[in-house]
Design an enzyme around this catalytic site. Structure first.
Site, PDB file in Angstrom:
ATOM      1  N   LYS A  95       0.915  -1.505  -0.126  1.00 26.97           N
ATOM      2  CA  LYS A  95      -0.012   0.269  -0.128  1.00 26.97           C
ATOM      3  C   LYS A  95       0.728   1.389  -0.198  1.00 26.97           C
ATOM      4  O   LYS A  95       1.761   1.512   0.609  1.00 26.97           O
ATOM      5  CB  LYS A  95      -1.198   0.031   1.077  1.00 26.97           C
ATOM      6  CG  LYS A  95      -1.786   1.040   1.757  1.00 26.97           C
ATOM      7  CD  LYS A  95      -2.297   1.456   2.853  1.00 26.97           C
ATOM      8  CE  LYS A  95      -2.746   2.445   2.517  1.00 26.97           C
ATOM      9  NZ  LYS A  95      -3.955   2.600   3.950  1.00 26.97           N
ATOM     10  N   GLY A 156      -8.694   8.542  10.532  1.00 25.74           N
ATOM     11  CA  GLY A 156      -8.568   8.417  12.180  1.00 25.74           C
ATOM     12  C   GLY A 156      -9.866   9.275  12.346  1.00 25.74           C
ATOM     13  O   GLY A 156     -10.096   9.780  13.797  1.00 25.74           O
ATOM     14  N   ALA A 182     -10.206   5.222   4.413  1.00 28.91           N
ATOM     15  CA  ALA A 182      -9.954   5.710   5.840  1.00 28.91           C
ATOM     16  C   ALA A 182     -10.715   6.951   5.946  1.00 28.91           C
ATOM     17  O   ALA A 182     -11.779   7.464   4.891  1.00 28.91           O
ATOM     18  CB  ALA A 182      -9.117   7.486   5.980  1.00 28.91           C
ATOM     19  N   GLY A 183     -11.611   7.171   7.034  1.00 30.14           N
ATOM     20  CA  GLY A 183     -12.793   8.512   7.317  1.00 30.14           C
ATOM     21  C   GLY A 183     -14.154   7.088   8.047  1.00 30.14           C
ATOM     22  O   GLY A 183     -15.047   7.729   8.047  1.00 30.14           O
ATOM     23  N   ASN A 204      -9.823   0.652  10.355  1.00 35.72           N
ATOM     24  CA  ASN A 204      -8.974   0.791  11.408  1.00 35.72           C
ATOM     25  C   ASN A 204      -9.674   1.075  12.391  1.00 35.72           C
ATOM     26  O   ASN A 204      -9.577   1.042  13.684  1.00 35.72           O
ATOM     27  CB  ASN A 204      -6.823   0.940  10.800  1.00 35.72           C
ATOM     28  CG  ASN A 204      -6.032   1.022  12.240  1.00 35.72           C
ATOM     29  OD1 ASN A 204      -6.583   0.432  12.910  1.00 35.72           O
ATOM     30  ND2 ASN A 204      -5.229   0.949  11.449  1.00 35.72           N
ATOM     31  N   THR A 205      -9.117   2.665  12.879  1.00 32.67           N
ATOM     32  CA  THR A 205      -9.953   3.209  13.509  1.00 32.67           C
ATOM     33  C   THR A 205     -11.143   3.561  14.076  1.00 32.67           C
ATOM     34  O   THR A 205     -11.301   3.310  15.444  1.00 32.67           O
ATOM     35  CB  THR A 205      -9.791   5.075  13.619  1.00 32.67           C
ATOM     36  OG1 THR A 205      -7.984   5.187  12.450  1.00 32.67           O
ATOM     37  CG2 THR A 205     -10.028   6.145  14.334  1.00 32.67           C
TER      38      THR A 205
END
Lengths: 255, 255, 255, 255
Positions: A95, A156, A182-183, A204-205
């Site tokens: 990535k 995040g 992301a997001g 992830n977050t």
């Protein structure tokens, strides 16, 4: 139904890609299992701890590793990290992540194109993290990317699909797997992205900041599957200025 | 995890309630099975076809029937329909639906309160379809409702959570199961409602207008389960004006 | 262009109605002037201070007073307050406000209908504050209301048009002036409501919580006028999945 | 209040920039006057009609012309068009517009940076049309841009602020005037952008597709002024889960 995601010639049943960066080593295994992930990102440093614990010990051998180039501020640095990862036997997937901006952590699209081109030529299966810009996505296709990973919102942030209209354009115009990365902050947002025709979600977050990490992993797994099924099933039409009785059999009593 | 929905003393594993009005009899069974519904609405007329086919033949015996009072324009008519349904051995559950407005099919909250009060006294387990108004929901509690069924958007519109802020108020303030009914058009919207703490989703048109009805039923099942799991897992925080690196291990290469 | 708002037979040039409750007496005059309001709400208690300062001293004589029934929890109490206001020479206009809920301050629609009916028969020009429910709006028409005042969001929240879809229904179906009252937090939201065909905006908190109250009054004045002009001018179409060159003259250089 | 917009050392009272591409020559003057524009875009071809009618005859002499490079697919073509415009005495301002994508008409950020750098060195006052990407905006600053013109949505779509979160980042991080260009479809959307701290709005299609062009021009003028005033006045706080009485004087009658 045989509905596989194919990236770089490899087949995946799962459309949930786990970003492992925010998890303690103890949690990684639980998240992978509950989320049903078949691909997991690894930051070089976490695979690189010498005599100490290594994240690779916590990831089942059947999982495809996706080393990322986090920490890279230029194409050159990203290329260097990718090569190191391959030397450490993390495989051919990478990535590409090139970030100069330290507040919003937004990717540098042009350095990303450059790194993608170099690494694709070296035989890597390159998944570039990108700001969702159609012209850039086309350049990434030309550069040899195996998928594109547009952001939904700053890393995040859990803000959801702030780039919705532009991700839809990528889905409609780019002939590579589109992985929203992301997001995404909630399963419903992952589901919505999948309904739009996105091919996979990296998360992830949203999981790491949940109270119950294992249960949230499972929630994302189901929501992503639901969104995929809805996309394949074909969403119904929307009525803007009226209602429609739920049944042709509904009528007023005396009718 | 033992997470049951209890309505009128009866336990349900599934939080997906099927509105059957828009389905051909042939499809009802497939939708029930793929959606995992344990409760299905029945319009009186469809259970009332004399020598002809009867929808009840298509609904597995383990399913709880939820006769609705569709066609009623007043409390009195709703009460009459409910009593007829009980006589036809559809059980004690009833969805009170009083609609005078023929364009938007919005429920008449005050007639609904009246019908609820009468039917609850007669031993029905009453689930009133309502416009999401906190004062009305409180009156429905006082009237003996066993749950409240606020609308997300006009029936059949697939417009989604147009009443989101006011359904959240019901979730926070009303001590009865909250079942979102009408207007949910996509699995992601059902998931979002469940994440807010709603107890169950009723769905009909979104599935009936999909290209692949069975697959969309499955999508709703998963999305509702995902939303429930996310609610129980506890959603993470949202950052509005910044990002947060996915890993404390992320740093720039030379740092 | 002669575009007047007519309520109860009285003509207004301005479509901005000022809620005065949150302003010190010193500020009321500045807000009225900068906002160009021709109608200002007055709570009975502020007009009722005996020997002390009276808000009426701060409101220019050309302004139409709109006494409200704030503090009323029932129709009966609202009626009593309205009569007192008339005795105090506040005129025939009255904003009926019946609120039992102390957290969200949502109006009790049913008591509001009752109070409206009684006061309209007594010759008041009644403007009921309501939760935007089409059936209730129709009952208010029948009860003799001279306008309806649906809320955009809970009072004082500045959350904006949370009830947008349902206010649009009132605009389309109810043949009385529609005045959005409560929840509008920014000039752009007032403008948007006006673009939808709403007839006037009442505003209080959004101005009172601004840093510069006089300037924000002016901003609301302009935004409301802009929204009205846009409504009258007829909004253009929206393209969902494409662009359209800004000029038929645009073409590529070599074309 | 002296609140001027300064671009390239020149002062403007108006924050409305007119895109003239969609207007017949007859309409341009009316739109300029009603909208109060002090800067108007001109496509080279419209200023280039030889013996025929010339758009410049319809634009008052006090207006600053903003020739655009529409039709350019590369930096080189944009530079060529800009130089031609200067030769035709259109002045030193230029809107750089480089578009390769013919469906969504999205700008090519990278070519835009290159053209900006070349033209800024030649003494042009360069306003680049861009896809709102923070890294690109920083490169445009370095390249010598005098303002940046991020898009709200695809040109001509009237879709509104689809890029809201990312335009806010530009407002917060970039020390140049931010002019939202393309996609604004309604005065309320222009107002909202100005409330966010954007410096000016360019508009064309929203006005050209209105039924009454002159009145819509006026609506945009007012909405932009309203949004600017609101930004300067400082917007009030938003309450998410509660209400707040409009007056400390509100209390229940018997309290």
């Amino acid at each position: 139904m045989n509905d596989q995601l194919i990236i770089g010639g490899q087949e995946f049943q799962s459309r949930f890609i786990l970003g492992s960066g925010k998890f303690s080593l103890e949690l990684v295994k639980a998240v992978v299992e509950n989320g049903g992930a078949e691909m997991v990102t690894v930051a070089l440093r976490r695979a690189n701890l010498g005599g100490e614990e290594n994240i690779l010990d916590y990831i089942p051998k059947t999982i495809t590793l996706l080393p990322n180039t986090s920490g890279a501020r230029t194409a050159e640095e990203a290329v260097r990290i990718a090569r190191l990862a391959r030397e450490m036997e993390c495989g051919n997937f990478v990535k590409v992540e090139v970030i100069r901006d330290s507040k919003y952590l937004l990717p540098d699209n042009y350095e990303t194109i450059k790194a993608t081109e170099i690494l694709a030529k070296e035989g890597f299966i390159v998944l570039p993290y990108m700001y969702p810009d159609l012209n850039v996505a086309r350049s990434l296709v030309d550069a040899g990317a195996s998928a594109v990973m547009p952001l939904a919102a700053p890393i995040g942030s859990n803000k959801g699909l702030c780039t919705q209209d532009f991700i839809q354009i990528l889905v409609d115009e780019i002939d590579l797997p589109i992985i929203v990365d992301a997001g995404i902050g909630r399963p419903s947002q992952a589901c919505q992205a999948m309904e739009m025709g996105v091919d996979a979600i990296m998360c992830n977050t949203a999981i790491a900041t949940a109270n119950n990490v294992a249960l949230m992993s499972k929630a994302f797994k189901q929501a992503i599957e639901a969104g995929r099924a809805a996309y394949l099933a074909g969403l119904g039409r929307v009525l803007n200025n009226q209602a429609e009785a739920s049944s042709p059999l509904i009528g007023f009593l005396e009718d």
